[in-house]
Design an enzyme around this catalytic site. Structure first.
Site, PDB file in Angstrom:
ATOM      1  N   THR A 230     -61.371 -86.860  18.426  1.00  0.00           N
ATOM      2  CA  THR A 230     -60.127 -86.033  18.402  1.00  0.00           C
ATOM      3  C   THR A 230     -60.021 -84.515  18.704  1.00  0.00           C
ATOM      4  OG1 THR A 230     -58.256 -85.645  16.955  1.00  0.00           O
ATOM      5  CG2 THR A 230     -60.619 -85.540  15.884  1.00  0.00           C
TER       6      THR A 230
ATOM      7  N   THR B 168     -55.866 -88.068  18.943  1.00  0.00           N
ATOM      8  CA  THR B 168     -57.117 -88.820  18.643  1.00  0.00           C
ATOM      9  C   THR B 168     -57.095 -89.995  19.320  1.00  0.00           C
ATOM     10  OG1 THR B 168     -56.817 -88.065  16.385  1.00  0.00           O
ATOM     11  CG2 THR B 168     -58.403 -89.766  16.705  1.00  0.00           C
TER      12      THR B 168
ATOM     13  N   SER C  10     -58.630 -88.464   8.558  1.00  0.00           N
ATOM     14  CA  SER C  10     -58.432 -89.852   8.368  1.00  0.00           C
ATOM     15  C   SER C  10     -58.884 -90.683   9.133  1.00  0.00           C
ATOM     16  CB  SER C  10     -56.819 -89.540   8.678  1.00  0.00           C
ATOM     17  OG  SER C  10     -56.125 -89.178   7.853  1.00  0.00           O
TER      18      SER C  10
ATOM     19  N   GLY D 268     -53.812 -91.896  15.133  1.00  0.00           N
ATOM     20  CA  GLY D 268     -52.538 -91.936  14.770  1.00  0.00           C
ATOM     21  C   GLY D 268     -52.675 -91.047  13.339  1.00  0.00           C
TER      22      GLY D 268
END
Length: 575
Positions: free
Chosen positions: A412, A394, A459, A480
């Site tokens: 990503t 990402t 996320s 991350g």
């Protein structure tokens, strides 16, 4: 959050050779000089991509124009992290009106995908190689559709102009830097899975091209030229092949991608998730991303504590922050998913009363022995939580234009080099492994299970922060995987509570709870706080590198923009 305890060490190992690999910046490295407000600012993970965005701003382009140019350039120079073979989320903030719009370019599962996509005939999860390194993991790419939608509404330069920096990089070549070299070397078997990718990035000896080599990608230059001239629809027939048919040939089970899946993809405008934190307004992305809600929960749960008085060197602060993480992630695992398919109680999850009740669970004196999801207003009952893969391929970039309008864009392809499949000169994502691998847990349906046309939970947490007067003060996001919301929340606290500049805030130590394990960043003040943290109940401490990568643009008191980049990252253009 069942996958985290078992995968904390593999996550760090995987990141050591992929897009979120970090090495220490040289001591005394200076922050970027201030950029005048009227000139705008760009922060990206690679200076070649930053230059692409700056070139577009110099031509009078908008923040959206520049962000698209950055995304396209990163497809060329940071192929391990993102690109047109993947998807993303974008926030666009209007400086004059205060309006904020969020765009969802998350990949979708093929219409024929079923909840048992990643299970064998006996109902067991397929081997990782089968589910990741094949068409089984590839979702319909959304970045180009997102770019086209945002450009139609907020672009000022012609669509074709946005592609020119990336086309030049792919056609004329770019220097193999340390990050890409290490990522290729650390992900052999994935980065060189496809022969065409091997021809671009690897030498005759099977090793990555040496540092300093000029890398050319003519197929990508051709693809980008086609897309520039003919629009996103050209994706269907890039390089005289159909993306859907090509992926279908590499899908080992039923549920293959079809041309109808690709043609039917739509980037969507979603309601942003905003909360008040002290005198500030913090806005992020809503479902199918969990990032905006998690960041909001962590912050609001901490609002009753005087963090400024504690400061960043206080074990007390880190204890409270870790506890807030644990509560937010428990809710994330149970309730987050694609709101077009499952009921996600967004309003309830960020409700002030609900978060006050969650905050009351945080003790300043001791770690909670057990953390469970709460029951926010409007929460669906009888929902399960199952295993999933961490995402770590990402990148994030932040842009402010001459008018003060801002874009926060996270892009990503999921894992480093995505699925390893290489089409038209770019890597295709493995985003479908962001779905929970099993459709049920304890006899209950999982919110993030695979379904046809559905977008997997993410996320990613592109964020915009406003001050009490409604002015943009911070444009931020991170890479991350599951660490993203923690990385973003920590930097926001650094800016808003500790009065740090954006660059200083990104340099703060990193600590995150992975189940019963607490990761604290090696070589930071946190290492010396271990005894104090253990006294507060944090016994499962592991010291290691921080698997994070953030980018931000912050407003200084004098009205100039500070361009902040990940200090753990050395992005070397020449060896």
């Amino acid at each position: 959050m069942r996958f985290l305890p078992a995968l904390i060490a593999p996550l760090a190992l995987a990141l050591s050779g992929c897009a979120t690999t970090q090495t220490s910046a040289p001591a005394g490295t200076a922050a970027a000089p201030p950029v005048p407000v009227m000139a705008g600012a760009v922060s990206a993970a690679d200076p070649r991509a930053t230059a692409a965005g700056e070139a577009i701003l110099a031509q009078g382009g908008s923040a959206v124009d520049a962000a698209i140019a950055v995304m396209l350039a990163l497809t060329v120079v940071e192929p391990q992290s993102s690109g047109i073979g993947g998807g993303g989320f974008m926030l666009r903030a209007d400086a004059a009106s205060g309006a904020l719009v969020s765009y969802d370019g998350r990949e979708t599962a093929p219409a024929a995908a079923t909840p048992t996509r990643f299970l064998d005939d006996a109902g067991k999860v397929l081997p990782r190689e089968t589910r990741v390194f094949s068409g089984l993991s590839v979702g319909v790419p959304g970045n180009l559709a997102l770019a086209a939608k945002a450009h139609a509404e907020h672009g000022t330069l012609p669509w074709e102009a946005l592609f020119q920096p990336a086309i030049a990089l792919a056609r004329d070549g770019f220097v193999m830097n340390q990050r890409l070299y290490e990522s290729l070397k650390g992900n052999k078997g994935r980065a060189d899975l496809d022969m065409e990718a091997k021809r671009v990035f690897f030498g005759p000896d099977g090793e990555p091209l040496p540092l300093g080599t000029v890398v050319r990608n003519p197929d990508l230059a051709e693809s980008l030229t086609d897309l520039a001239q003919n629009g996103p629809g050209a994706l269907y027939d890039l390089n005289a092949g159909s993306l859907a048919r090509w992926v279908a040939e590499r899908t080992p089970r039923d549920g293959t991608m079809t041309e109808a899946d690709v043609r039917g993809y739509t980037a969507k405008e979603r309601p942003p998730v905003c909360v008040r934190y002290r005198v500030y307004k913090v806005c992020g992305m809503g479902p199918p991303s969990s990032g905006g809600m998690a960041v909001a929960q962590m912050l609001v749960q901490l609002e009753r504590f005087d963090l400024a008085a504690m400061g960043p060197d206080s074990p007390q602060f880190w204890h409270l922050f870790i506890e807030s993480q644990r509560l937010a992630y428990a809710d994330r695992e149970l309730y987050s998913g694609d709101a077009d398919y499952v009921e996600v109680p967004v309003a309830g999850l960020v409700d002030a009363g609900y978060l006050a009740s969650r905050s009351a669970l945080i003790s300043p004196d001791t770690r909670l022995a057990k953390v469970e999801a709460g029951v926010p207003p409007g929460a669906p009952l009888a929902r399960g939580d199952g295993p999933e893969e961490p995402e770590h391929g990402t990148t994030h970039f932040a842009v402010v234009d001459a008018g003060g309008n801002a874009v926060s864009y996270t892009s990503t392809i999921e894992g480093a080099f995505g699925s390893g499949l290489f089409f038209g000169g770019f890597y295709l994502n493995n985003e479908l492994t962001d779905f929970t691998l099993t459709p049920e847990a304890d006899g209950k349906p999982v919110a993030n299970r695979v379904e046809g046309g559905k977008r997997p939970r993410s996320s990613m947490a592109p964020t915009v922060v406003y001050d009490a007067d409604g002015k943009i003060v911070l444009v931020i996001g991170a890479a991350g995987g599951p660490t993203i919301p923690v990385t973003v929340a920590r930097a926001i606290i650094g800016v808003l509570d500790f009065r740090m500049g954006a660059q200083e805030a990104l340099a703060m130590p990193f600590a995150m709870a992975f189940g019963d394990t607490l990761l604290i960043e090696e070589g930071t003040a946190l290492v010396g706080m271990q005894d104090a943290l253990k006294a507060l109940g944090h016994t499962g401490i592991r010291v290691g590198p921080a698997p994070i990568k953030a980018n931000a643009v912050g407003r200084r008191v004098d009205g100039t923009w500070e361009v902040a980049t990940e200090p753990r990252l050395v992005s070397v253009v020449t060896p």
